[in-house]
Design a protein around this motif. Structure first.
Motif, short mmCIF file in Angstrom:
data_model
loop_
_atom_site.label_atom_id
_atom_site.label_comp_id
_atom_site.label_asym_id
_atom_site.label_seq_id
_atom_site.Cartn_x
_atom_site.Cartn_y
_atom_site.Cartn_z
N LEU A 70 0.70 -1.24 -0.23
CA LEU A 70 0.08 0.14 -0.14
C LEU A 70 1.00 1.09 -0.04
CD1 LEU A 70 -2.84 -0.99 2.56
CD2 LEU A 70 -2.95 -1.26 0.35
N HIS A 71 1.79 1.33 1.02
CA HIS A 71 2.51 2.45 1.02
C HIS A 71 3.70 2.46 -0.11
CE1 HIS A 71 2.21 3.48 5.63
NE2 HIS A 71 1.40 3.77 4.92
N ALA A 72 4.02 1.45 -0.66
CA ALA A 72 4.95 1.32 -2.00
C ALA A 72 3.95 2.05 -2.99
CB ALA A 72 5.35 -0.11 -2.29
N GLY A 73 2.78 1.84 -3.33
CA GLY A 73 1.99 2.25 -4.30
C GLY A 73 1.62 3.83 -4.20
N VAL A 74 1.61 4.30 -2.76
CA VAL A 74 1.41 5.68 -2.54
C VAL A 74 2.71 6.58 -2.81
CG1 VAL A 74 0.64 7.32 -0.97
CG2 VAL A 74 -0.66 5.12 -0.92
N PHE A 75 3.68 5.90 -2.59
CA PHE A 75 4.95 6.76 -2.57
C PHE A 75 5.14 7.60 -4.10
CE2 PHE A 75 9.66 6.90 -4.45
CZ PHE A 75 9.77 7.76 -3.77
N PRO A 76 4.95 6.99 -5.25
CA PRO A 76 5.15 7.91 -6.45
C PRO A 76 4.11 8.92 -6.53
CG PRO A 76 4.29 5.70 -7.07
CD PRO A 76 4.96 5.37 -5.61
N LEU A 77 2.73 8.71 -5.82
CA LEU A 77 1.72 9.66 -5.92
C LEU A 77 2.26 10.83 -4.95
CD1 LEU A 77 -1.28 7.23 -5.64
CD2 LEU A 77 -0.17 8.32 -7.70
N ALA A 78 2.66 10.32 -3.83
CA ALA A 78 3.29 11.64 -2.99
C ALA A 78 4.28 12.35 -3.64
CB ALA A 78 3.64 10.94 -1.58
N LEU A 79 5.09 11.83 -4.31
CA LEU A 79 6.41 12.39 -5.10
C LEU A 79 5.91 13.50 -5.90
CD1 LEU A 79 9.30 12.84 -5.45
CD2 LEU A 79 9.29 10.90 -7.19
N VAL A 80 4.99 12.82 -6.87
CA VAL A 80 4.24 13.91 -7.72
C VAL A 80 3.41 14.94 -7.22
CG1 VAL A 80 2.56 14.04 -9.80
CG2 VAL A 80 4.19 11.99 -9.44
N GLY A 81 2.43 14.54 -6.08
CA GLY A 81 1.84 15.61 -5.39
C GLY A 81 2.55 16.40 -4.96
N GLY A 82 3.74 16.12 -4.25
CA GLY A 82 4.65 17.18 -3.71
C GLY A 82 5.30 18.16 -4.68
N ILE A 83 5.58 17.53 -5.91
CA ILE A 83 6.32 18.54 -6.71
C ILE A 83 4.98 19.42 -7.17
CG2 ILE A 83 6.76 18.69 -9.33
CD1 ILE A 83 8.38 15.99 -8.75
N VAL A 84 3.57 19.03 -7.29
CA VAL A 84 2.57 19.84 -7.71
C VAL A 84 2.44 20.88 -6.61
CG1 VAL A 84 0.15 19.96 -8.11
CG2 VAL A 84 1.15 18.13 -8.88
N LEU A 85 2.57 20.64 -5.40
CA LEU A 85 2.58 21.56 -4.30
C LEU A 85 3.44 22.94 -4.34
CD1 LEU A 85 1.51 19.75 -0.85
CD2 LEU A 85 0.07 21.36 -2.15
N ILE A 86 4.47 22.38 -4.67
CA ILE A 86 5.89 23.33 -4.64
C ILE A 86 5.41 24.27 -5.82
CG2 ILE A 86 8.21 23.63 -5.16
CD1 ILE A 86 8.40 21.01 -3.88
N ALA A 87 5.23 23.58 -7.14
CA ALA A 87 4.90 24.48 -8.18
C ALA A 87 3.77 25.41 -8.15
CB ALA A 87 4.42 23.39 -9.51
N VAL A 88 2.76 25.06 -7.47
CA VAL A 88 1.44 26.16 -7.10
C VAL A 88 1.65 27.09 -5.95
CG1 VAL A 88 -0.11 24.50 -8.16
CG2 VAL A 88 0.22 24.50 -5.75
N SER A 89 2.52 26.94 -5.30
CA SER A 89 2.85 27.90 -4.15
C SER A 89 3.25 29.21 -4.67
CB SER A 89 4.19 27.18 -3.24
OG SER A 89 3.67 25.97 -2.64
N ARG A 90 2.75 30.21 -4.00
CA ARG A 90 3.15 31.58 -4.40
C ARG A 90 4.00 32.60 -3.82
NH1 ARG A 90 -3.56 33.30 -3.95
NH2 ARG A 90 -4.06 31.54 -5.43
N THR A 91 4.71 32.13 -2.96
CA THR A 91 5.76 32.78 -2.24
C THR A 91 6.78 31.83 -1.94
OG1 THR A 91 5.00 32.13 -0.05
CG2 THR A 91 4.17 34.41 -0.99
N GLY A 92 8.01 32.54 -1.54
CA GLY A 92 8.94 31.52 -1.31
C GLY A 92 8.99 30.83 0.04
N ALA A 93 8.20 31.40 1.05
CA ALA A 93 8.00 30.88 2.32
C ALA A 93 7.10 29.44 1.92
CB ALA A 93 7.50 31.82 3.38
N ALA A 94 6.03 29.58 1.12
CA ALA A 94 5.34 28.44 0.84
C ALA A 94 5.94 27.46 0.28
CB ALA A 94 4.20 29.01 0.01
N VAL A 95 6.98 27.94 -0.85
CA VAL A 95 7.65 26.81 -1.69
C VAL A 95 8.38 26.13 -0.37
CG1 VAL A 95 9.62 26.43 -3.17
CG2 VAL A 95 7.73 28.09 -3.66
N ALA A 96 9.09 26.71 0.64
CA ALA A 96 9.68 26.13 1.54
C ALA A 96 9.11 25.20 2.27
CB ALA A 96 10.56 27.03 2.31
#
Length: 268
Positions: A70-96
């Motif tokens: 279960l966690h092995a299957g979620v890992f790539p989704l968490a990785l992609v989801g994290g990249i999406v979060l960073i991409a949509v963040s509007r400030t430097g503090a939000a990116v960090a």
């Protein structure tokens, strides 16, 4: 004097069977016989020591077949989801802040998958179990980091981050130094740290809305339910395929999904 062609009787020497004697059945030493008993498990002492560590190692020999998948299957989704979060963040503090959350999530699911998918031996199990349990404290602090940065005024933000990260570091040290601690002792520590921001929920609602707060609360309840299942080892629907630990992992995935959605709403 003893003649050269004679041999003194040796201590404990067994007489050799004669031509007419029946063949002697092989003897199994007592320790080997116990290990040779079919289906028997022995909890040898290892780096962890104690009944809890021995029970964990014994149970590892009977892992359900879905353990870790279960966690092995979620890992790539968490990785992609994290990249999406960073991409949509509007400030430097939000990116960090979102980067901290993404890294903690990836560490949680990747380490859990590696640890649970196979048996690593006493030394490997001890190392990976420490990392696996430490990552639970890490994901709690990692989740609160973007929520605090994105939703709280600067003063309250600093207080919450100081409290949650101090608690996480203390919890990580606790699990690293005492991996054989009983479940009834360390499981409530996860729950207590997970609800440390309950007094900040009104601030979350003012900034992010009631829908976001509902997601935060839902995720917290799911994490708590998972901790209860982990602590009680119940329910255990199918020990051969989908045991109590898989129920626990399912609840953590659902909780992570709720909190991820809340953070995505806050970031956008």
């Amino acid at each position: 004097m003893i003649a050269e062609d004679t041999e003194p009787p040796s201590r404990g020497r067994q007489p050799q069977p004669g031509p007419g004697d029946p063949p002697e059945s092989p003897r199994i030493p007592a320790m080997d016989a116990a290990a040779a008993a079919p289906g028997r498990l022995t909890a040898a002492t290892g780096p962890e020591g104690g009944p809890e560590g021995g029970a964990e190692r014994a149970a590892a020999a009977l892992k359900p077949r879905l353990r870790g998948w279960l966690h092995a299957g979620v890992f790539p989704l968490a990785l992609v989801g994290g990249i999406v979060l960073i991409a949509v963040s509007r400030t430097g503090a939000a990116v960090a802040a979102c980067s901290v959350y993404a890294v903690s999530a990836c560490l949680l699911f990747a380490t859990s998958a590696v640890y649970h998918r196979r048996t690593w031996g006493p030394r490997g199990e001890a190392v990976l179990r420490r990392l696996d349990h430490a990552n639970i404290f890490l994901i709690i602090a990692g989740t609160y980091t973007p929520l605090a940065v994105l939703l709280l005024p600067e003063g309250r933000q600093r207080v919450l981050l100081a409290v949650v990260w101090a608690g996480a570091l203390a919890g990580i040290a606790f699990r690293m130094l005492w991996i054989a601690a009983p479940r009834w002792l360390y499981t409530p520590c996860y729950i207590a740290l997970g609800w440390v921001a309950v007094f900040n929920l009104p601030d979350f609602a003012r900034t992010g809305g009631t829908g976001l707060v509902a997601l935060v609360i839902t995720g917290g309840l799911l994490y708590t339910a998972g901790a209860v299942v982990y602590g009680l080892k119940r329910p255990n629907p199918s020990p051969a395929w989908f045991g109590f630990h898989e129920v626990f992992h399912t609840l953590t995935i659902a909780a992570f999904s709720a909190h991820y959605t809340a953070i995505l709403l806050a970031a956008t």
